[in-house]
Design an enzyme around this catalytic site. Structure first.
Site, PDB file in Angstrom:
ATOM      1  N   LEU A  96      60.086  29.331  75.217  1.00 30.44           N
ATOM      2  CA  LEU A  96      59.763  30.717  74.850  1.00 30.44           C
ATOM      3  C   LEU A  96      59.209  31.501  76.027  1.00 30.44           C
ATOM      4  O   LEU A  96      58.324  31.026  76.735  1.00 30.44           O
ATOM      5  CB  LEU A  96      58.731  30.704  73.708  1.00 30.44           C
ATOM      6  CG  LEU A  96      58.226  32.052  73.209  1.00 30.44           C
ATOM      7  CD1 LEU A  96      58.011  32.026  71.689  1.00 30.44           C
ATOM      8  CD2 LEU A  96      56.930  32.483  73.899  1.00 30.44           C
ATOM      9  N   ASN A 102      57.372  35.244  76.967  1.00 31.75           N
ATOM     10  CA  ASN A 102      56.868  36.526  76.479  1.00 31.75           C
ATOM     11  C   ASN A 102      56.554  37.452  77.641  1.00 31.75           C
ATOM     12  O   ASN A 102      57.491  37.776  78.383  1.00 31.75           O
ATOM     13  CB  ASN A 102      55.811  36.401  75.378  1.00 31.75           C
ATOM     14  CG  ASN A 102      54.601  35.558  75.677  1.00 31.75           C
ATOM     15  OD1 ASN A 102      54.706  34.394  76.030  1.00 31.75           O
ATOM     16  ND2 ASN A 102      53.442  36.123  75.518  1.00 31.75           N
ATOM     17  N   ASP A 103      55.341  37.891  77.829  1.00 32.37           N
ATOM     18  CA  ASP A 103      55.066  39.018  78.723  1.00 32.37           C
ATOM     19  C   ASP A 103      55.536  38.837  80.165  1.00 32.37           C
ATOM     20  O   ASP A 103      55.381  37.758  80.738  1.00 32.37           O
ATOM     21  CB  ASP A 103      53.551  39.253  78.828  1.00 32.37           C
ATOM     22  CG  ASP A 103      52.841  39.192  77.504  1.00 32.37           C
ATOM     23  OD1 ASP A 103      53.506  39.121  76.467  1.00 32.37           O
ATOM     24  OD2 ASP A 103      51.600  39.197  77.518  1.00 32.37           O
ATOM     25  N   GLN A 144      55.179  34.866  81.051  1.00 32.65           N
ATOM     26  CA  GLN A 144      54.532  33.945  80.125  1.00 32.65           C
ATOM     27  C   GLN A 144      55.593  32.992  79.602  1.00 32.65           C
ATOM     28  O   GLN A 144      56.634  33.433  79.101  1.00 32.65           O
ATOM     29  CB  GLN A 144      53.916  34.736  78.955  1.00 32.65           C
ATOM     30  CG  GLN A 144      52.668  35.477  79.332  1.00 32.65           C
ATOM     31  CD  GLN A 144      51.503  34.532  79.555  1.00 32.65           C
ATOM     32  OE1 GLN A 144      50.937  34.012  78.610  1.00 32.65           O
ATOM     33  NE2 GLN A 144      51.156  34.297  80.802  1.00 32.65           N
ATOM     34  N   TYR A 190      47.202  32.745  80.576  1.00 28.36           N
ATOM     35  CA  TYR A 190      47.675  33.951  79.900  1.00 28.36           C
ATOM     36  C   TYR A 190      47.966  35.066  80.900  1.00 28.36           C
ATOM     37  O   TYR A 190      47.775  34.916  82.098  1.00 28.36           O
ATOM     38  CB  TYR A 190      46.646  34.380  78.842  1.00 28.36           C
ATOM     39  CG  TYR A 190      46.824  33.682  77.503  1.00 28.36           C
ATOM     40  CD1 TYR A 190      47.697  32.615  77.355  1.00 28.36           C
ATOM     41  CD2 TYR A 190      46.114  34.109  76.378  1.00 28.36           C
ATOM     42  CE1 TYR A 190      47.859  31.984  76.118  1.00 28.36           C
ATOM     43  CE2 TYR A 190      46.271  33.495  75.141  1.00 28.36           C
ATOM     44  CZ  TYR A 190      47.141  32.426  75.023  1.00 28.36           C
ATOM     45  OH  TYR A 190      47.307  31.820  73.805  1.00 28.36           O
ATOM     46  N   SER A 191      48.355  36.214  80.363  1.00 35.53           N
ATOM     47  CA  SER A 191      48.923  37.289  81.182  1.00 35.53           C
ATOM     48  C   SER A 191      47.989  37.827  82.250  1.00 35.53           C
ATOM     49  O   SER A 191      46.762  37.752  82.120  1.00 35.53           O
ATOM     50  CB  SER A 191      49.358  38.444  80.286  1.00 35.53           C
ATOM     51  OG  SER A 191      50.543  38.082  79.658  1.00 35.53           O
ATOM     52  N   ARG A 223      41.235  39.823  77.775  1.00 44.71           N
ATOM     53  CA  ARG A 223      42.290  39.193  78.591  1.00 44.71           C
ATOM     54  C   ARG A 223      43.188  40.206  79.316  1.00 44.71           C
ATOM     55  O   ARG A 223      43.083  41.394  79.138  1.00 44.71           O
ATOM     56  CB  ARG A 223      43.162  38.292  77.714  1.00 44.71           C
ATOM     57  CG  ARG A 223      43.777  38.957  76.498  1.00 44.71           C
ATOM     58  CD  ARG A 223      44.648  37.940  75.726  1.00 44.71           C
ATOM     59  NE  ARG A 223      45.064  38.475  74.447  1.00 44.71           N
ATOM     60  CZ  ARG A 223      44.428  38.269  73.301  1.00 44.71           C
ATOM     61  NH1 ARG A 223      43.348  37.524  73.255  1.00 44.71           N
ATOM     62  NH2 ARG A 223      44.890  38.810  72.176  1.00 44.71           N
ATOM     63  N   ASP A 224      44.101  39.656  80.082  1.00 45.63           N
ATOM     64  CA  ASP A 224      45.213  40.365  80.732  1.00 45.63           C
ATOM     65  C   ASP A 224      44.756  41.290  81.868  1.00 45.63           C
ATOM     66  O   ASP A 224      45.004  42.502  81.840  1.00 45.63           O
ATOM     67  CB  ASP A 224      46.035  41.159  79.695  1.00 45.63           C
ATOM     68  CG  ASP A 224      46.428  40.318  78.488  1.00 45.63           C
ATOM     69  OD1 ASP A 224      46.506  39.091  78.635  1.00 45.63           O
ATOM     70  OD2 ASP A 224      46.652  40.879  77.400  1.00 45.63           O
ATOM     71  N   GLU A 277      46.028  44.823  74.069  1.00 45.20           N
ATOM     72  CA  GLU A 277      46.460  43.810  75.021  1.00 45.20           C
ATOM     73  C   GLU A 277      47.118  44.474  76.235  1.00 45.20           C
ATOM     74  O   GLU A 277      47.546  45.631  76.181  1.00 45.20           O
ATOM     75  CB  GLU A 277      47.467  42.868  74.344  1.00 45.20           C
ATOM     76  CG  GLU A 277      46.858  42.078  73.195  1.00 45.20           C
ATOM     77  CD  GLU A 277      47.770  40.977  72.663  1.00 45.20           C
ATOM     78  OE1 GLU A 277      47.290  39.853  72.491  1.00 45.20           O
ATOM     79  OE2 GLU A 277      48.957  41.248  72.420  1.00 45.20           O
TER      80      GLU A 277
HETATM   81  C1  FRU Z   1      50.697  39.648  74.706  1.00 43.79           C
HETATM   82  C2  FRU Z   1      49.782  38.444  74.819  1.00 43.79           C
HETATM   83  C3  FRU Z   1      48.690  38.666  75.849  1.00 43.79           C
HETATM   84  C4  FRU Z   1      48.342  37.261  76.253  1.00 43.79           C
HETATM   85  C5  FRU Z   1      49.703  36.589  76.232  1.00 43.79           C
HETATM   86  C6  FRU Z   1      49.682  35.145  75.833  1.00 43.79           C
HETATM   87  O1  FRU Z   1      51.947  39.323  74.190  1.00 43.79           O
HETATM   88  O2  FRU Z   1      49.234  38.110  73.564  1.00 43.79           O
HETATM   89  O3  FRU Z   1      47.581  39.395  75.392  1.00 43.79           O
HETATM   90  O4  FRU Z   1      47.759  37.198  77.509  1.00 43.79           O
HETATM   91  O5  FRU Z   1      50.484  37.321  75.309  1.00 43.79           O
HETATM   92  O6  FRU Z   1      50.951  34.580  75.989  1.00 43.79           O
END
Ligand code: FRU
Length: 479
Positions: free
Chosen positions: A40, A42-43, A59, A102-103, A161-162, A220
């Site tokens: 998977l 993601n970001d 991610q 994480y991001s 986060r992020d 986020e």
């Molecule tokens: C956004 C998020 C971020 C986090 C990451 C984890 O999609 O939830 O806030 O850092 O994905 O994968």
């Protein structure tokens, strides 16, 4: 590298190897989008042009098509068109990031590449801990973890986060998405002289500030950048209620136009505008490249109830990033357009001038395909509707009476049609990018964008125009 880290990396590469043939043969694999090699995605993270080379991190859970302890996958490119898979940049191996790197974001300083990310830790009792961490590289490929550089400030939950870092007047700034103890989404600002030591500069946006009432329980992936003389705060809020044309996806992403006062650390801003009108767009991030362009990548997905229904899960992968988009600011609004470089993947040009359809259904022999770019210019829909159907699975509909433009597709979970709609004052141009299982539709030179995944019958290549309209049409196969 610690023993745990090398073990994790080895396991991840084994996973890629194990499924690479199945993944490659999936008919829904995309032709010109960044995807995970397995598992998977993601970001988008750490976007940067470093020593001339473009870097996109993402991610990544290599071990399943579900969210889990994220790694940072890594691609690099000379031109943002042709990409090379690089070694994994970060693995969740340490006490401070064991449940996910994480991001976060990237900056260059004195020739080194600095990655800022969130170390996610989940205790056995279910409690979450969060650490903002740093990793440094001399070559843009191998990263050395430095560990946490910033602790959770008082007054906020561990949904913190992020980090997004930038430089202004020889000082470093970092913003983070946070949640107050009253469970409101907010953005916190920090400053630093050396990237290692950070001082809190307070809350710059959130409920109760700048006339904003309740605006979600968590924000986020914040990003703050200059565009057209303005400061843009981009965020991905969670928990907004649908309201007329807005906020129909589970989570949103959009921006506030404003001015950050660097003396008083205050951000005055206008109201929130959604960045994308489609179904699958979240957690976008921007960077400025060497030519000064502001370029955005988003995740072409959202964490939502549709994820377990993606047909690609059977082939051990899910999700992709959007195409890179150049941002411009015009009259209070961000306009998004695909970067120029993407013209390099155009093949087999077809030009059809003066198409005029009147209450008809029209197809063109050469205007079919799966990975296709369509440009419709000098477009006029003087009465009634224009509908364009993509491979019998999704359609774009413009209603000239209501001035509404909608993207419709089949819902993966229940098979029913679903749509997302927005208002425009007229329809003058469409720029459409189809990939094997995605659509990105730029309306009126980037005034609105619809981004969506869709999963047509792989054998269906039809594109149908219906209704009332005149336009000039261009088409290319992409890849
Ligand atoms: C956004 C998020 C971020 C986090 C990451 C984890 O999609 O939830 O806030 O850092 O994905 O994968």
């Amino acid at each position: 590298m610690t023993g745990k880290e090398s073990l994790l990396l080895q396991k991840a590469y084994e996973e890629v190897k194990k499924y690479q043939d199945i993944v490659r043969d999936d008919p829904y694999r995309l032709a010109y989008h960044l995807m995970p090699p397995v598992g998977l995605l993601n970001d988008p993270n750490g976007l940067i042009q470093y020593k001339g080379v473009y870097h996109v991190f993402y991610q990544w859970n290599p071990f399943g098509t579900v969210h889990g302890a994220k790694f940072w996958g890594h691609y690099s490119s000379e031109d943002m068109v042709h990409w090379q898979a690089e070694p994994i940049a970060l693995a969740p191996s340490e006490w401070y990031d064991q449940n996910g790197c994480y991001s976060g974001s990237a900056v260059e300083w004195k020739g080194k590449l600095y990655l800022f990310y969130t170390g996610n830790v989940k205790r056995e009792n279910g409690e979450r801990e969060t650490y903002q961490c740093l990793a440094v590289s001399e070559d843009g490929i191998h990263f050395e973890k430095h560990g946490p550089i910033l602790q959770l400030p008082e007054g906020y939950t561990p949904h913190f986060r992020d980090p997004k870092v930038w430089k202004e007047n020889n000082r470093w700034y970092m913003i983070l998405g946070a949640q107050t103890l009253e469970l409101k989404g907010t953005v916190l600002l920090f400053t630093s002289d050396d990237l290692y030591n950070w001082q809190a500069a307070g809350k710059i946006a959130g409920a109760g500030m700048n006339g904003l009432e309740d605006f979600g329980y968590m924000w986020e992936c914040p990003d703050l950048f200059k565009l057209g003389g303005k400061d843009i705060l981009m965020v991905s809020p969670q928990g907004l209620q649908p309201s007329r044309y807005c906020y129909h996806n589970l989570f949103q992403s959009g921006y506030f136009v404003g001015k950050l006062d660097y003396e008083n650390m205050q951000f005055n801003h206008e109201s929130f505008t959604e960045l994308d009108r489609g179904f699958d767009f979240y957690a976008p991030q921007t960077f400025t490249d060497d030519s000064g362009r502001t370029i955005l990548y988003g995740w072409m997905g959202i964490t939502d109830e549709m994820e377990p229904y993606h047909p690609t899960l059977a082939n051990h992968w899910v999700h992709a990033l959007t195409m890179p988009r150049e941002l411009k600011y015009k009259e209070g609004k961000i306009y998004q357009n695909p970067i120029e470089e993407l013209k390099r993947i155009r093949n087999d040009e077809v030009i059809i001038q003066n198409v005029n359809i009147k209450e008809q259904r029209m197809t063109f022999e050469e205007v079919t395909g799966k990975a296709v770019e369509l440009v419709m210019e000098a477009l006029k829909v003087e009465e009634g509707k224009l509908q364009i159907s993509f491979r019998s699975e999704a359609s774009l509909i413009y209603d000239s009476d209501k001035k509404e433009i909608s993207l419709q597709r089949r819902n993966l979970k229940n098979g029913l049609q679903e749509k997302r709609t927005c208002l425009i004052s007229s329809l003058t141009a469409l720029h459409i990018f189809m990939d094997h299982s995605s659509l990105e539709i730029f309306v009126n030179d980037g005034e609105e964008v619809f981004t969506a995944r869709y999963f047509p019958n792989p054998l269906d290549e039809t594109i149908v125009f219906q209704g009332n309209a005149c336009f000039n049409l261009k088409k290319w196969n992409l890849g």
